[in-house]
Design an enzyme around this catalytic site. Structure first.
Site, PDB file in Angstrom:
ATOM      1  N   VAL A   1       2.645   3.815  -3.237  1.00 25.79           N
ATOM      2  CA  VAL A   1       1.484   4.178  -3.430  1.00 25.79           C
ATOM      3  C   VAL A   1       0.783   5.425  -3.297  1.00 25.79           C
ATOM      4  O   VAL A   1       0.828   4.795  -1.940  1.00 25.79           O
ATOM      5  CB  VAL A   1       1.071   3.833  -5.091  1.00 25.79           C
ATOM      6  CG1 VAL A   1       0.284   4.954  -6.312  1.00 25.79           C
ATOM      7  CG2 VAL A   1       1.518   3.395  -6.138  1.00 25.79           C
TER       8      VAL A   1
ATOM      9  N   GLU B   1      13.782  16.623  -3.263  1.00 30.61           N
ATOM     10  CA  GLU B   1      16.001  16.034  -2.410  1.00 30.61           C
ATOM     11  C   GLU B   1      16.462  17.208  -2.837  1.00 30.61           C
ATOM     12  O   GLU B   1      16.450  18.119  -4.042  1.00 30.61           O
ATOM     13  CB  GLU B   1      15.364  14.429  -3.228  1.00 30.61           C
ATOM     14  CG  GLU B   1      14.528  13.376  -2.895  1.00 30.61           C
ATOM     15  CD  GLU B   1      14.942  12.659  -1.273  1.00 30.61           C
ATOM     16  OE1 GLU B   1      15.856  13.256  -1.002  1.00 30.61           O
ATOM     17  OE2 GLU B   1      13.892  12.452  -0.722  1.00 30.61           O
TER      18      GLU B   1
ATOM     19  N   GLU C   1       0.987  -0.895  -0.240  1.00 30.63           N
ATOM     20  CA  GLU C   1       0.253   0.134  -0.159  1.00 30.63           C
ATOM     21  C   GLU C   1       0.599   1.232  -0.257  1.00 30.63           C
ATOM     22  O   GLU C   1       0.688   2.493  -0.780  1.00 30.63           O
ATOM     23  CB  GLU C   1      -0.681   0.323   1.665  1.00 30.63           C
ATOM     24  CG  GLU C   1      -2.036   0.887   1.192  1.00 30.63           C
ATOM     25  CD  GLU C   1      -3.326   0.877  -0.064  1.00 30.63           C
ATOM     26  OE1 GLU C   1      -2.603   1.627  -0.695  1.00 30.63           O
ATOM     27  OE2 GLU C   1      -3.393   0.408   0.211  1.00 30.63           O
TER      28      GLU C   1
ATOM     29  N   ASP D   1       9.708   8.772 -10.162  1.00 28.19           N
ATOM     30  CA  ASP D   1       8.558   8.463  -9.550  1.00 28.19           C
ATOM     31  C   ASP D   1       6.854   8.166 -10.173  1.00 28.19           C
ATOM     32  O   ASP D   1       6.862   7.345  -9.488  1.00 28.19           O
ATOM     33  CB  ASP D   1       8.108   9.561  -8.374  1.00 28.19           C
ATOM     34  CG  ASP D   1       7.983   9.202  -7.275  1.00 28.19           C
ATOM     35  OD1 ASP D   1       8.055   8.452  -6.159  1.00 28.19           O
ATOM     36  OD2 ASP D   1       6.804   9.821  -6.854  1.00 28.19           O
TER      37      ASP D   1
ATOM     38  N   LYS E   1       4.345   4.856 -10.433  1.00 30.60           N
ATOM     39  CA  LYS E   1       2.868   4.171  -9.302  1.00 30.60           C
ATOM     40  C   LYS E   1       2.216   3.887 -10.389  1.00 30.60           C
ATOM     41  O   LYS E   1       0.940   3.061 -10.319  1.00 30.60           O
ATOM     42  CB  LYS E   1       2.983   5.967  -8.557  1.00 30.60           C
ATOM     43  CG  LYS E   1       4.039   5.711  -7.487  1.00 30.60           C
ATOM     44  CD  LYS E   1       4.003   7.665  -7.154  1.00 30.60           C
ATOM     45  CE  LYS E   1       4.807   7.631  -5.725  1.00 30.60           C
ATOM     46  NZ  LYS E   1       4.732   8.561  -5.044  1.00 30.60           N
TER      47      LYS E   1
END
Length: 430
Positions: A134, A192, A131, A203, A207
């Site tokens: 994402v 970042e 879980e 990223d 997802k």
């Protein structure tokens, strides 16, 4: 009756998320035991720097030998929050081989090689829950895997990266440029030091692959996802969006084709109407819009990152996996029965907003319109402004295959009267 023998948990990684997982396991031990039906015990924590002080984690539990920890044989659940492909993949499959189920937050590995993890879990009769991979704390994977298991999901549209949403929101609300908004995101800890994974949409693409695979019961890998970052979005794009009654978001879009024979998965910046629920998602929040045949439209909203929110999702999975362990059962595994192909981006039907710098003279609009017609792309609206021999031409198209729109843009670049293509952006959410 509660079992007195504790379920043993190994934690791989004790950074921002891992330390929160350890803290919650300790401070809420009584509640977790009551919900599970047995106490849970943190049996070991694998880290790279054992000398670093970790509040709430006894030093005797800390080890640098992650493989030995997951292979002990007495571990019931392994929680993996180290990220990356290796050694995470080997550690997870080793955990399955030695009798442990796994809770992971590793979106990159699941998107790149989830099939290997699923196969290993099934072979050894163990659970794989993720879980937290994402949208942080937002319950999304379990609703797709379980709550909507009896329905047919046709579309998943969402904001799944908090950093990019923060940057775009600041550009929209304050008029800041991309660099200025990124600097603010970095100062606040949302971005970042190297923001590439976020701003170039790696990223979000990972997802999207996970969401598409679950939603459409087919295997979708990271390489199947069309990816376009948001570093080229400008203040001028937001000005154009506002004139259309829109804003700009970095969207993950997973769709089932109208004929049901294929699926698509893509991530890119897009203009969406201010009336759409996703347009009001501000700051570093995430939101995912799911369209299902029977359930209709559902929206999931909340904090999509951070130690505590992500740890909440990890602990939710931990409770579920521990309950399954006590019941000698397993939860849902990989569902890929449809085996639908993933169509390339060129076949996706979209709308475009195209801003052109053109010569301010008669006949330019006619030339531009002819190019669109020759490529089979219908124009919805045109807006033209200009003076002193220079002009700006903004064209919004009707829906057409992406390949046709891309071909149109390339042909426009070759016109003598077109000085440049100022911006190109897809229009979604209508």
């Amino acid at each position: 009756m509660m079992r007195t023998r504790p379920l043993k948990v190994a934690l791989l990684g004790c950074g921002v998320v891992g330390s929160e997982v350890a803290r919650i396991m300790t401070t809420h031990a009584g509640d977790l035991a009551a919900r599970i039906g047995a106490p849970v015990e943190l049996a070991g924590v694998a880290v790279r720097r054992p000398s670093k002080a970790r509040e709430g984690v006894p030093r005797e539990l800390v080890t640098t030998d992650a493989r030995a920890l997951v292979a002990r044989g007495d571990i019931d659940v392994v929680v993996e929050v180290i990220g990356g492909i290796e050694p995470a993949r080997t550690l997870i499959t080793t955990a399955f081989e030695h009798g442990a189920s796994v809770v992971s937050a590793n979106k990159a590995l699941l998107a790149e090689d989830g099939a290997t993890l699923y196969a290993a879990a099934e072979k050894h009769g163990r659970d794989l829950y993720f879980e937290a991979a994402v949208a942080g704390a937002i319950p999304l994977i379990r609703p797709l895997r379980e709550s909507l298991a009896g329905d047919k999901v046709n579309r998943v549209l969402g904001i799944v990266n908090g950093t990019t949403n923060f940057i775009l929101d600041k550009m929209d609300t304050s008029g800041a440029g991309y660099s200025e908004a990124l600097d603010e995101a970095t100062a606040l800890g949302y971005a970042e030091a190297d923001p590439t994974a976020d701003v170039e949409a790696f990223d979000a693409a990972a997802k999207a692959a996970i969401l598409a695979g679950i939603a459409f019961h087919t295997r979708v890998r990271l390489d199947d996802v069309y990816r376009e970052g948001m570093t080229e979005v400008t203040a001028a794009d937001f000005a154009s969006a506002k004139q259309m009654g829109c804003t700009i978001k970095l969207l993950a879009i997973c769709e089932r084709a109208a004929d049901g024979r294929s699926v698509t998965a893509r991530v890119h910046p897009a203009m969406i109407p201010l009336s759409h629920p996703l347009a009001s998602v501000r700051e570093a929040y995430n939101a995912v819009f799911v369209e299902a045949e029977a359930a209709g439209r559902l929206m999931f909203y909340g904090p999509g990152a951070g130690g505590a929110p992500t740890a909440s999702a990890v602990l939710g999975d931990l409770v579920a996996v521990c309950r399954n362990k006590l019941a000698e059962a397993t939860g849902p595994g990989e569902s890929v029965y449809t085996q639908l192909p993933v169509s390339p981006m060129g076949e996706v039907v979209t709308r475009y907003h195209i801003s052109l710098d053109v010569a301010d003279k008669p006949g330019v609009l006619a030339q531009v319109a002819t190019v669109f017609a020759e490529h089979g792309v219908s124009i919805d609206t045109v807006r033209q402004t200009g003076k002193d021999g220079e002009a700006s031409l903004v064209v919004v198209t009707h829906r057409a295959p992406d390949a046709a729109l891309s071909g149109t843009v390339e042909a426009l670049r070759k016109l003598d009267t077109v000085r440049g293509v100022a911006s190109i952006m897809r229009v979604e959410g209508e």
